[in-house]
Design an enzyme around this catalytic site. Structure first.
Site, PDB file in Angstrom:
ATOM      1  N   TYR B 265     -45.026  53.802  26.036  1.00 29.91           N
ATOM      2  CA  TYR B 265     -44.906  53.766  24.532  1.00 29.91           C
ATOM      3  C   TYR B 265     -46.511  53.910  23.926  1.00 29.91           C
ATOM      4  O   TYR B 265     -46.837  54.645  22.938  1.00 29.91           O
ATOM      5  CB  TYR B 265     -44.361  52.366  24.042  1.00 29.91           C
ATOM      6  CG  TYR B 265     -44.496  52.305  22.351  1.00 29.91           C
ATOM      7  CD1 TYR B 265     -43.718  53.049  21.531  1.00 29.91           C
ATOM      8  CD2 TYR B 265     -45.492  51.746  21.831  1.00 29.91           C
ATOM      9  CE1 TYR B 265     -43.840  52.917  20.464  1.00 29.91           C
ATOM     10  CE2 TYR B 265     -45.601  51.575  20.637  1.00 29.91           C
ATOM     11  CZ  TYR B 265     -44.744  52.244  19.790  1.00 29.91           C
ATOM     12  OH  TYR B 265     -44.659  52.215  18.403  1.00 29.91           O
ATOM     13  N   ASP B 300     -36.109  54.191  24.703  1.00 30.02           N
ATOM     14  CA  ASP B 300     -35.418  54.500  23.278  1.00 30.02           C
ATOM     15  C   ASP B 300     -36.471  55.138  22.487  1.00 30.02           C
ATOM     16  O   ASP B 300     -36.183  56.015  21.637  1.00 30.02           O
ATOM     17  CB  ASP B 300     -35.186  53.125  22.504  1.00 30.02           C
ATOM     18  CG  ASP B 300     -36.112  52.018  22.699  1.00 30.02           C
ATOM     19  OD1 ASP B 300     -36.484  51.437  23.502  1.00 30.02           O
ATOM     20  OD2 ASP B 300     -36.833  51.949  21.400  1.00 30.02           O
ATOM     21  N   LYS B 372     -31.102  47.118  28.080  1.00 31.05           N
ATOM     22  CA  LYS B 372     -31.578  46.980  27.010  1.00 31.05           C
ATOM     23  C   LYS B 372     -31.069  48.272  26.120  1.00 31.05           C
ATOM     24  O   LYS B 372     -31.388  49.219  26.114  1.00 31.05           O
ATOM     25  CB  LYS B 372     -32.719  46.539  26.650  1.00 31.05           C
ATOM     26  CG  LYS B 372     -33.235  46.723  25.382  1.00 31.05           C
ATOM     27  CD  LYS B 372     -33.878  45.406  24.881  1.00 31.05           C
ATOM     28  CE  LYS B 372     -34.206  45.324  23.308  1.00 31.05           C
ATOM     29  NZ  LYS B 372     -35.708  45.488  23.438  1.00 31.05           N
TER      30      LYS B 372
END
Lengths: 258, 521, 346
Positions: B265, B300, B372
């Site tokens: 990220y 994600d 998750k």
């Protein structure tokens, strides 16, 4: 026969004209109970809703209660005057924008964009400029009429102006999350000031976007337009194309007159 | 577990082998180096906390002084160990003296290496023992409470008010309405700070700083609620940005249960140098693993910049690599929550089936991991009613594919930082679907050769292909070529590269040694 | 009686810019006081704003109600047409300009009976100069140019003969910081003119920014360097015995450029010359700091800062003692006139 609305005194519409029906949701920092319900109704009345009704309320946790209230808003707005006076624009489709640019400008319009300063969010500028766009509507990169340069996030204002001059940009787009802290405003004003100092303020459209940007704020900041939530790439595209066409028209009358 | 998707077991195994190899290669390429944040973490674990007169955190004060004299290649532990011998003071006192300008670690007589190591190792062991002790007490506390049923989805709810005391109010509303894990979103710019701010936050932008004081305030509030209501609520934060391992250490000390922990990220979206952050990630995951913290990876995020339909294979490839990077840091599978998200555009015909295929695929590829699942965000257009409807389908896929940790969707996604009742409305939606469709997953079979099975097979095959390519060129070059999230980052570029330090032969980090010993035992 | 003094100070000027250092530092209040005093002296006033002024509530913080701007009878105003119509006052159109703003196209009008108006003229300096000239032509003795937020472009001598500055508690929660930031800003307005004739002749002939070396050679300096940001390699420009002595900038002087120059000069004396003080963008360091590092920032045309109004109140936040603030500022900036146009409410 269906009544038509009086555009000089428009009220909210539920299922018949002028019923004024609105719904409001909010939380009060009070414990759940009858007193809370009463407080919500009182509040609705101070919002000048007549015959308010709490249609739903629930405890969120100790000391917080959530409400859904409906009521009638007796206030009205003068839509007729607003429409006449306000900065209003008839949006065009992607195809119509491309055609307007081709017919009236005759070359591709150069747009450069960035999220400036320390703002790390590039989502807004990406949605307007990148091919993928927003919610199924293409970003300006996909248009035939635009040549797009997206510099990404955390770009210093000076660098953005330098690139804008280098690519001979017709419009500069910046996105910025505006808060009540003046710091974020200062980053936007700095861009306007550097553009002015570099002598491109008059030949470049400066456009800002962000969650809390209004036309009023855009003007105060010194931008030519401001876009907020609910803006799609074709809205920005319409504005750029129409404004450039209008400016060319004014420039040519001035030239003829002079 | 029998595969509902009829997956090619050989292909899945091959994915695992290739991903393990990629992770090993990363380990080799980052070995022999430390970073300023790893060294600050050593200081924190040894009990150094607080700021000097100029508000500079004491771990930074120590590392800065050592770096100034070019001593960081030996590790902070070496200099601190020597200072303990020379002064007889504890690490925190030494840091305070350095901060006050009264002590220079390089102007002390040098003890023999083996004595320094022995001294600092004892301090480190005692520090670890103390943290383990409080965590054991926490485990006992938790065991005495209702921890939710083992097979139910854990709901993960964010707060982001910018004021830690308001975050407490939101957290209580979340707990009251069945939320299992509370995470406080950090201020936008924190990932780019090369220090951890100090003290409670009451004015934040886009979130609340992750500080040790804020962790303690949230933890205390949730414990109070848990005690009063007989149900344990977990606390989570974010090991990301330039201080990954420091936040892991703070979380260990303050009793956090979960951590988002993903270097990718920072590399892709915060332009942090990839070597720097992968070195940081290794140590931070080591700390998470050692103290039993469950980590979540951030796949994600790719779907925020790349299309969810076409980028699906990159999500699987990344999950695989992330899994093995975590394993190499000593995390057991039950502490690795690989990430996944429900981000296909609502206008895509049969989009629900593709989401179902992807979620089931993740579930089957990582049977022992608490996967998750993240809610739709990218295409949420500001209409809260549409978002609420999309969230219901997200909740349905969550329960039917038995995701273990679910970040809940909120109706005002993409409008503003959600208000207290938006979180509650999101939780209610989740609870409704989780109950109304509870055993759907057990009752359902997918038609062989149908849309779902075909899609899953295609994604797995493409992920396999991608992993082979990445193994060929290495993860660093793959990131350079924009394999993840369509964002390209270069090996040498990005923030924080100057904070990488190569070991000299005398480098010592007692925690790596101690935590490693424990893992092997 | 401070407004009286203010009017005394500006009375000879034809174009006066009112500039703030941030939102809510009292720019509008200064403008209102000045308008009233000029009216008392029978001066015909023209008014424009590069931002927007005279609105009822603040655009960022709606809790803040703002002073309205009463234009004296016979006054002229440049503003967006919809705003003028919304004011509901009688007006005569003097001319329509080509300048568009987010609030509509701007026009120049005369208000025979005066009244409270919302002012939003052209945003750019060229537009401002144009409407200012037009209002002068149509009978304005003096034109007031209202700034916006912290924008300083309108303080340029190309637009204004004289500048009034508004500062106040809204700048910072700490007293000392308000003083420091105000002093730094005043120092920028007071930057000295370059004393070297070579600078002026180079500026007159060059198309962009140039460096003048020790031997008098004039070398173009690319915009990629002046605006390129941190890390621009300027060592070649400054290296050697014939390195640059002056850098004459055609546009903005950004902090990163000043910083790179300072670093590359390694203590050698260099001057950075801008056309005027509105082109200087410093945030981290002050011009005084650079001067002490041997990098002197100079202008070609001076800006006349006539007075500073001080608002000791930050709305919904904090307040300082007005006298203490003005005393401290006077001590740091001797010779400058400070006034408080209170009373202030928060």
């Amino acid at each position: 026969m269906r009544e038509t609305a009086d555009l000089s005194a428009v009220r909210p519409y539920g299922d018949h004209l002028n019923d004024g029906l609105v719904q409001v949701t909010f939380t009060l920092p009070v414990p759940y109970g009858l007193a809370a319900r009463h407080a919500a109704l009182e509040l609705a009345r101070t919002m000048r809703l007549t015959e308010p009704e709490v249609v739903h309320y629930q405890r969120l946790c100790d000391g917080y209660t959530y409400f859904v209230v409906i009521g009638q808003c007796r206030q009205s707005v003068d839509f007729a005057t607003l429409r006449e006076g306000a900065f209003d624009i008839q949006y065009l489709t992607e195809h119509e924008i491309d055609r307007l640019i081709e017919e009236q400008i005759g070359r591709r319009v150069v747009v450069i964009g960035a999220s400036t300063g320390t703002d790390t969010h590039s989502v807004g500028i990406d949605a307007m400029l990148n091919l993928k766009g927003l919610d199924g509507r293409h970003g300006l990169e996909a248009y035939h009429g635009f040549e797009v340069h997206n510099l990404g996030s955390q770009v210093p204002n000076a660098r953005l102006v330098e690139r804008a001059i280098a690519v001979n940009a017709d419009a500069i787009l910046v996105s910025q999350t505006v808060t009540q802290q003046n710091l974020h405003l200062h980053n936007l004003t700095e861009l306007v000031e550097i553009a002015e100092a570099e002598g491109i303020r008059d030949r470049t459209l400066l456009i800002c976007g962000g969650p809390r940007v209004s036309h009023e704020l855009a003007k105060e900041l010194g931008f030519d337009a401001g876009f907020s939530k609910g803006t799609y790439p074709d809205h920005v595209g319409t504005y750029i194309a129409k404004e450039l066409v209008a400016r060319r028209a004014i420039a040519s009358t001035t030239a003829t007159a002079g | 577990m029998r595969s509902k998707l009829g997956l090619d077991v050989g292909l899945a195994d091959s994915c695992r082998e290739v991903a393990a190899e990629i992770a090993r290669d990363v380990g080799q390429r980052t070995a022999g180096r430390t970073t300023v944040s790893v060294e600050r973490t050593v200081a924190r674990l040894l009990g150094v906390d607080g700021v000097d007169a100029l508000d500079v955190p004491l771990p930074n004060v120590l590392v800065d002084q050592i770096e100034e004299h070019g001593g960081l290649a030996r590790g902070l532990a070496y200099w601190l160990g020597n200072a303990i011998i020379a002064t007889g003071a504890e690490p925190l006192e030494i840091a305070k003296l350095v901060g006050a300008g009264e002590l220079d670690l390089h102007h002390l007589p040098l003890a023999e290496d083996h004595r320094i190591r022995q001294t600092i190792r004892q301090h480190a062991a005692a520090a670890l023992e103390k943290i383990r002790g409080t965590r054991a007490e926490r485990a006992t506390f938790r065991a005495g409470l209702d921890g939710g049923t083992a097979d139910a989805v854990e709901t993960y709810v964010l707060t982001a008010t910018g004021n830690v005391y308001e975050d407490v109010a939101h957290a209580e509303a979340v707990a009251e309405n069945g939320g299992d894990i509370v995470a406080v979103i950090r201020s936008t710019a924190q990932s780019l700070l090369d220090y951890v701010p100090f003290g409670p936050t009451t004015e934040g932008f886009g979130g609340t700083f992750a500080t040790q004081a804020n962790f303690a305030i949230m933890r205390e509030a949730l414990d109070r609620w848990s005690r009063a209501n007989g149900r344990y609520v977990k606390l989570s934060s974010f090991c990301s940005g330039l201080c990954m391992p420091e936040i892991a250490a703070m979380g260990a000390i303050e009793g956090l249960d979960n951590m988002v922990n993903d270097a990718l990220y920072g590399i892709l979206y915060r332009d942090i140098n990839l070597r720097r952050t992968l070195i940081d990630q290794r140590f931070s995951r080591m700390i998470n693993g050692y103290f039993g913290v469950v980590i979540n990876t951030g796949e994600d995020n790719y779907l925020r910049t790349a299309d969810a339909v076409t980028a699906a294979p990159s999500v699987v490839a990344s999950q695989m690599i992330n899994y093995f990077l975590a394993r190499d840091s000593g995390l057991p599978p039950e502490q690795i929550g690989v990430g996944n998200a429900f981000e296909i555009h609502p206008d895509v015909t049969n989009g629900l089936l593709y989401e179902w295929a992807q979620a089931q695929l993740t579930r089957e590829l990582f049977p022992d991991c608490p996967v998750k699942y993240m809610p739709p965000t990218v295409h949420m257009n500001g209409n809260p009613f549409r978002t609420h409807a999309v969230d219901s389908l997200f909740n349905l896929v969550t329960v039917a594919t038995k995701q273990e940790i679910q970040t809940i969707g909120v109706p005002t996604e993409g409008v503003f930082t959600p208000h207290i009742h938006d979180r509650v409305l999101g939780l209610e939606n989740t609870r409704y679907v989780a109950n109304f469709a509870r055993d759907l997953g057990d009752d359902i079979e997918f038609r062989p050769g149908g849309i779902i099975q075909t899609r899953a097979a295609q994604v797995l095959a493409e992920a396999h292909q991608m992993l082979l390519e990445i193994a060929e060129i290495g993860l660093f070059d793959a990131i350079g070529k924009g394999y993840f999230g369509n964002v390209s980052r270069h090996y040498d570029h990005g923030r924080g590269a100057e904070g990488i330090v190569e070991f000299d032969t005398g480098y010592y980090n007692p925690f790596m040694e101690l935590m490693g010993v424990d893992l092997d035992a | 009686m401070s407004a009286h003094h203010l009017a005394d100070l500006v009375t000879e000027a034809q174009r006066v810019a009112v500039i703030g250092l941030a939102k809510n530092t009292g720019k509008t209040r200064t403008l209102v006081a000045l308008l009233a005093e000029l009216h008392r002296r029978d001066r015909t006033v023209g008014l424009t704003s590069v931002g927007r002024d005279g609105e009822a509530t603040d655009v960022v913080d709606p809790r803040i109600t703002k002073p309205r701007i009463p234009l004296p009878p016979g006054g002229l105003v440049a503003t967006a047409e919809p705003l003028l119509r919304a004011a509901g006052l009688p007006y005569e159109v003097v001319s329509r300009t080509g300048y568009s703003t987010p609030l509509g196209r701007t026009m120049i009008a005369r208000l025979p009976a005066g009244g409270a108006v919302e002012v939003a003229g052209p945003s750019s300096n060229r537009g401002t100069a144009e409407v200012t000239a037009a209002m002068r032509e149509h009978g304005a003795d003096i034109v007031l140019v209202d700034g916006a937020i912290n924008r300083r472009a309108a303080s340029s001598p190309a637009v204004a003969d004289l500048v009034l500055l508004a500062t106040g508690a809204a700048l910072h929660t700490e007293f000392a910081q308000v003083v420091e930031q105000t002093v730094a800003a005043a120092e920028v307005f007071a930057l000295p003119c370059s004393g070297d004739p070579a600078v002026y002749s180079a500026a007159a002939t060059a198309a962009g920014s140039v460096a003048i070396t020790g031997s008098g050679a004039v070398v173009p300096v690319d915009r990629a360097l002046t605006l390129g940001g941190a890390g621009a390699d300027l060592s070649r420009l400054l290296a050697g015995p014939d390195g640059a002595q002056h850098v004459v900038l055609s546009g903005a002087l950004c902090e990163s450029f000043a910083e790179e120059i300072r670093r590359a000069a390694r203590g050698r004396k260099v001057s950075l010359v801008v056309t005027d003080s509105s082109k200087v963008f410093l945030a981290q360091r002050t011009s005084d700091w650079y001067r002490r590092q041997n990098v002197s920032i100079e202008v070609q045309k001076p800006t006349v800062l006539a007075a500073v109004s001080v608002n000791p109140v930050a709305p919904f936040s904090h307040r300082f003692d007005s006298v203490a603030l003005r005393t401290e500022l006077s001590a740091r900036l001797p010779g400058l006139y400070f006034c408080d146009l209170g009373p202030h409410v928060d």
